[in-house]
Design an enzyme around this catalytic site. Structure first.
Site, PDB file in Angstrom:
ATOM      1  N   LYS A 162       0.660  -0.981   0.078  1.00 13.93           N
ATOM      2  CA  LYS A 162      -0.451  -0.501   0.240  1.00 13.93           C
ATOM      3  C   LYS A 162       0.884   1.009  -0.121  1.00 13.93           C
ATOM      4  O   LYS A 162       1.457   1.525   0.604  1.00 13.93           O
ATOM      5  CB  LYS A 162      -1.273  -0.030   0.994  1.00 13.93           C
ATOM      6  N   ARG A 194       2.445   3.640  -7.620  1.00 12.27           N
ATOM      7  CA  ARG A 194       2.061   2.570  -7.907  1.00 12.27           C
ATOM      8  C   ARG A 194       3.288   1.753  -8.360  1.00 12.27           C
ATOM      9  O   ARG A 194       3.763   0.277  -8.173  1.00 12.27           O
ATOM     10  CB  ARG A 194       1.133   2.224  -8.508  1.00 12.27           C
ATOM     11  N   SER A 230      -0.933  -0.678  -4.675  1.00 14.63           N
ATOM     12  CA  SER A 230      -2.360   0.487  -4.615  1.00 14.63           C
ATOM     13  C   SER A 230      -2.308   0.978  -4.217  1.00 14.63           C
ATOM     14  O   SER A 230      -1.215   1.085  -2.451  1.00 14.63           O
ATOM     15  CB  SER A 230      -2.798  -0.401  -3.965  1.00 14.63           C
ATOM     16  N   GLY A 335      -6.439  -3.292  -9.111  1.00 14.99           N
ATOM     17  CA  GLY A 335      -5.666  -1.772 -10.311  1.00 14.99           C
ATOM     18  C   GLY A 335      -5.106  -1.106 -10.840  1.00 14.99           C
ATOM     19  O   GLY A 335      -4.917  -1.075  -9.473  1.00 14.99           O
ATOM     20  N   ALA A 337      -1.185  -1.695 -13.007  1.00 14.70           N
ATOM     21  CA  ALA A 337      -0.654  -2.538 -12.495  1.00 14.70           C
ATOM     22  C   ALA A 337       1.463  -2.407 -13.974  1.00 14.70           C
ATOM     23  O   ALA A 337       1.516  -2.820 -14.055  1.00 14.70           O
ATOM     24  CB  ALA A 337      -0.612  -4.087 -13.401  1.00 14.70           C
ATOM     25  N   GLN A 340       4.101  -4.356 -12.869  1.00 15.93           N
ATOM     26  CA  GLN A 340       3.510  -5.276 -12.201  1.00 15.93           C
ATOM     27  C   GLN A 340       3.380  -6.174 -13.309  1.00 15.93           C
ATOM     28  O   GLN A 340       1.908  -6.064 -13.625  1.00 15.93           O
ATOM     29  CB  GLN A 340       2.899  -5.184 -11.274  1.00 15.93           C
ATOM     30  N   PRO A 342       3.923  -8.344 -17.277  1.00 14.48           N
ATOM     31  CA  PRO A 342       4.584  -7.220 -18.447  1.00 14.48           C
ATOM     32  C   PRO A 342       2.794  -6.361 -19.059  1.00 14.48           C
ATOM     33  O   PRO A 342       1.513  -6.653 -18.030  1.00 14.48           O
ATOM     34  CB  PRO A 342       4.038  -8.378 -19.282  1.00 14.48           C
TER      35      PRO A 342
END
Length: 354
Positions: A162, A194, A230, A335, A337, A340, A342
């Site tokens: 987080k 993120r 996230s 949600g 990415a 994170q 490919p």
């Protein structure tokens, strides 16, 4: 004494709903003293103004503080709380309660689910999405691996983080000190945070050799196969939960992971299920709209929708794919990415009972 990881999956009736956790504590199903992390989904929008995350986090801290007879500040030191907003489609709001117990049992013959927790220092607004966040995250992931007794990077199967985001207030506060933030767009700051956090994971695990600041959200060839990050308004530090398999732990839980190459890659989930066998206890995955605007050569419109952000579409799509594969809608699908998995895909991890 041997360590053992225990995982409870509890449905919730709203962001404030701590009744299932309180009932589990009262019934002795879980000892509040052993809770080291809580990962959950709330039905907010998952955007900058999604205050359901902070609402849920505060509610959880209050019930834990009451159960343990300690101040809220103590909970912040001992429990990592990761609330992810957005239960679009059929996703079901829920909590995953992670406990680390000392048990009078011999260690299992094979590696078992191990958990480690790490916390970075609070970040200044101008550090979010930049080198400081990458480096501090990498250091905290390494410490969390040691906390879990995980031998090496190949034994790490999911790293849930987080991380903070920028608000206009935080941007202006930095400007008054003469500091410039990485962006003045609050929503884009979520992606930068993120992405920087995910690159920190990749760096710590040796998945990449270098993570330059200028690569954040630009060089998508750099990514982690196990990172899940996230962003939220409710904190300024990174709270990190490392999950893997390690020798010396007791119990019957194990974790496995794979990488979805795109949003409809159900085969990745099937491979993990086949490797684990047994009962599925929890599913954690990342989702994003393919930045090319296509999925396997077919055009998608997630990036062109001005009414609903693409991250919300992606959660619903991946949630539906995985729910149909696993036969359950109580899934942790996060949600956004960036770095994170490919581009257009993302990691998926499943905790199973052997």
């Amino acid at each position: 004494m041997t360590r053992q990881t225990k995982v409870l999956r509890l449905p919730t009736a709203g962001p404030q709903d701590t009744a299932p956790l309180a009932a589990a504590i009262a019934a002795g199903d879980v000892d509040a003293r052993n809770i080291v992390a809580i990962v959950g989904k709330t039905e907010g929008n998952g955007c900058v103004n999604d205050f359901t995350r902070g609402y849920a986090t505060l509610a959880l801290k209050l019930v834990l503080a009451e159960s343990l007879g300690c101040p809220l500040a103590e909970i912040e030191k001992r429990v990592a709380i990761v609330m992810s907003g957005g239960t679009e489609g059929g996703l079901s709001p829920h909590l995953l309660i992670f406990c680390r117990e000392e048990v009078s049992l011999p260690a299992s013959a094979g590696p078992r689910l191990a958990i480690g927790v790490g916390l970075t220092r609070p970040f200044k607004p101008e550090e979010i999405g930049r080198a400081a966040q990458i480096e501090e995250t990498a250091a905290a992931v390494t410490l969390a691996m040691g906390d879990a007794g995980i031998a090496g990077p190949s034994d790490v199967h999911f790293v849930q983080i987080k991380c903070p985001l920028l608000t206009k207030e935080r941007i202006e506060e930095a400007a008054r000190r003469g500091a410039a933030t990485a962006t003045d767009e609050t929503y884009h700051s979520m992606a930068l945070s993120r992405g920087a956090s995910a690159l920190g994971v990749a760096l710590a695990l040796g998945e990449i050799a270098d993570a330059p600041e200028e690569a954040v959200c630009k060089d998508l060839s750099l990514f982690s196969r196990v990172a899940s990050t996230s962003a939220g308004v409710e904190l300024l530090r990174n709270e990190i939960v490392v999950l893997g398999n390690a020798k010396g732990w007791a119990g019957d839980l194990v974790i496995g992971h794979d990488v979805m190459k795109d949003a409809i890659d159900a085969e990745a989930a099937r491979r993990v299920l086949a490797d684990l066998g047994g009962e599925t206890v929890a599913v954690l995955a990342k989702a994003e709209a393919s930045p090319t605007g296509e999925i396997r050569g077919r055009r998608h419109t997630m990036l062109d929708d001005s009414d609903i952000h693409s991250t919300r579409h992606a959660r619903a799509l991946v949630g539906g794919v995985l729910a149909g594969t696993i036969g359950d809608t109580m899934l942790y699908i996060s949600g956004g990415a960036e770095h994170q998995g490919p581009a257009g895909g993302g990691p998926i991890a499943i905790i199973g009972r052997v």
